[in-house]
Design an enzyme around this catalytic site. Sequence first.
Site, PDB file in Angstrom:
ATOM      1  N   THR A  25      -8.697   3.452 -18.379  1.00  0.00           N
ATOM      2  CA  THR A  25      -8.755   2.168 -17.663  1.00  0.00           C
ATOM      3  C   THR A  25      -7.788   1.168 -18.304  1.00  0.00           C
ATOM      4  OG1 THR A  25     -10.698   1.546 -18.960  1.00  0.00           O
ATOM      5  CG2 THR A  25     -11.106   2.362 -16.758  1.00  0.00           C
ATOM      6  N   ARG A  33     -15.702   6.020 -10.672  1.00  0.00           N
ATOM      7  CA  ARG A  33     -17.148   5.845 -10.531  1.00  0.00           C
ATOM      8  C   ARG A  33     -17.567   4.382 -10.694  1.00  0.00           C
ATOM      9  NH1 ARG A  33     -18.184  11.026 -14.074  1.00  0.00           N
ATOM     10  NH2 ARG A  33     -16.521   9.920 -15.098  1.00  0.00           N
ATOM     11  N   GLN A 102     -11.953  13.452 -21.182  1.00  0.00           N
ATOM     12  CA  GLN A 102     -12.600  13.628 -19.887  1.00  0.00           C
ATOM     13  C   GLN A 102     -11.678  13.168 -18.763  1.00  0.00           C
ATOM     14  OE1 GLN A 102     -16.410  11.545 -21.386  1.00  0.00           O
ATOM     15  NE2 GLN A 102     -17.168  13.067 -19.962  1.00  0.00           N
ATOM     16  N   HIS A 120     -11.939  18.115 -17.868  1.00  0.00           N
ATOM     17  CA  HIS A 120     -12.018  18.088 -16.404  1.00  0.00           C
ATOM     18  C   HIS A 120     -10.702  18.460 -15.735  1.00  0.00           C
ATOM     19  CE1 HIS A 120     -15.642  15.175 -16.964  1.00  0.00           C
ATOM     20  NE2 HIS A 120     -15.987  16.441 -17.077  1.00  0.00           N
ATOM     21  N   CYS A 131      -2.206  32.890  -3.961  1.00  0.00           N
ATOM     22  CA  CYS A 131      -1.271  33.647  -4.818  1.00  0.00           C
ATOM     23  C   CYS A 131      -1.178  33.080  -6.233  1.00  0.00           C
ATOM     24  CB  CYS A 131       0.115  33.717  -4.179  1.00  0.00           C
ATOM     25  SG  CYS A 131       1.077  32.193  -4.309  1.00  0.00           S
ATOM     26  N   CYS A 153       1.146  26.037   0.007  1.00  0.00           N
ATOM     27  CA  CYS A 153       1.960  26.761  -0.966  1.00  0.00           C
ATOM     28  C   CYS A 153       3.340  27.099  -0.396  1.00  0.00           C
ATOM     29  CB  CYS A 153       1.235  28.045  -1.377  1.00  0.00           C
ATOM     30  SG  CYS A 153       2.155  29.100  -2.496  1.00  0.00           S
ATOM     31  N   CYS A 156       3.387  31.202  -0.093  1.00  0.00           N
ATOM     32  CA  CYS A 156       2.593  31.992   0.846  1.00  0.00           C
ATOM     33  C   CYS A 156       1.938  31.160   1.952  1.00  0.00           C
ATOM     34  CB  CYS A 156       1.523  32.787   0.096  1.00  0.00           C
ATOM     35  SG  CYS A 156       0.122  31.808  -0.443  1.00  0.00           S
ATOM     36  N   THR A 194     -16.238   5.716 -23.948  1.00  0.00           N
ATOM     37  CA  THR A 194     -17.313   6.365 -23.189  1.00  0.00           C
ATOM     38  C   THR A 194     -18.650   5.816 -23.660  1.00  0.00           C
ATOM     39  OG1 THR A 194     -18.540   8.423 -22.825  1.00  0.00           O
ATOM     40  CG2 THR A 194     -17.175   8.330 -24.795  1.00  0.00           C
ATOM     41  N   ILE A 235     -10.304  -0.076 -26.796  1.00  0.00           N
ATOM     42  CA  ILE A 235      -9.790   1.034 -27.604  1.00  0.00           C
ATOM     43  C   ILE A 235      -8.308   0.850 -27.965  1.00  0.00           C
ATOM     44  CG2 ILE A 235      -9.411   2.471 -25.518  1.00  0.00           C
ATOM     45  CD1 ILE A 235     -10.651   4.247 -28.445  1.00  0.00           C
TER      46      ILE A 235
HETATM   47 ZN    ZN Z   1       0.622  30.811  -2.501  1.00  0.00          ZN
END
Ligand code: ZN
Length: 241
Positions: A25, A33, A102, A120, A131, A153, A156, A194, A235
């Site tokens: 932030t 959130r 996170q 995450h 693929c 993609c 593919c 956090t 921080i």
């Molecule tokens: Zn692909």
Amino acid sequence: MNKELKEIIDNSDNVVFFGGAGVSTESNIPDFRSDQGLYNAKSEYGKSPEDMISHSFYVRNTETFYKYYKKNLIHREAKPNKAHIALAELEAVGKVKAVITQNIDGLHQLAGSKEVYELHGSVLRNYCIKCGEFHDLEYIMNEDNCENGVPKCSKCGSIVKPDVVLYEEPLFESVINGAVSSIMSADTLIIGGTSLVVYPAAGLITYFKGKNLVLINKSKTPYDNKADLVINDSIGKVMGD
Ligand code: ZN
């Protein structure tokens, strides 16, 4: 840097940093959130942000998922702040051994950190679900590569999915294992940005057996009484100035 924190780091050989949303932030990346994020999702789609970026929503409403995701979770203009830079510098001189985050914005690596465990995942990595071809952030943000906002993609034609852990999806085991073993070998654990109430942060802290637990957060956390040093401040200011 805060004087007491500097003294602890000077007397440590193995510092590990664990960071939450508060680290990002300060680079102007809103916590999705937060009230604002919640309001956006509720007013636009009648759902919570957690619902919008859940695995089931991604599968059932891929177009809407990507619309929300690109608007609320991608911040290409964001730059590393003083906390990111201080951590990268401390790693370069051998003090910091790992950063566990996170956040999904890749700002620690952009600042120069090498040993980063992204609990995450990262918006910078995207893979074809069929693929496995890698696509970067610019690729999925370029509408020429998308069909109704959903990236396809180049190899593919299948859907490209961000390497981000969605709600209802398990964390990557290898990342968790790396984070746990780095915490177990740390002599100092700094936790920043956090409130330590959300999984997995609260669980990871129990693996720490070192001597200095430092908590840096604007508000109080349930672990304040267990910490050797508690700093209720920004921080970036604590680590950078
Ligand atoms: Zn692909």
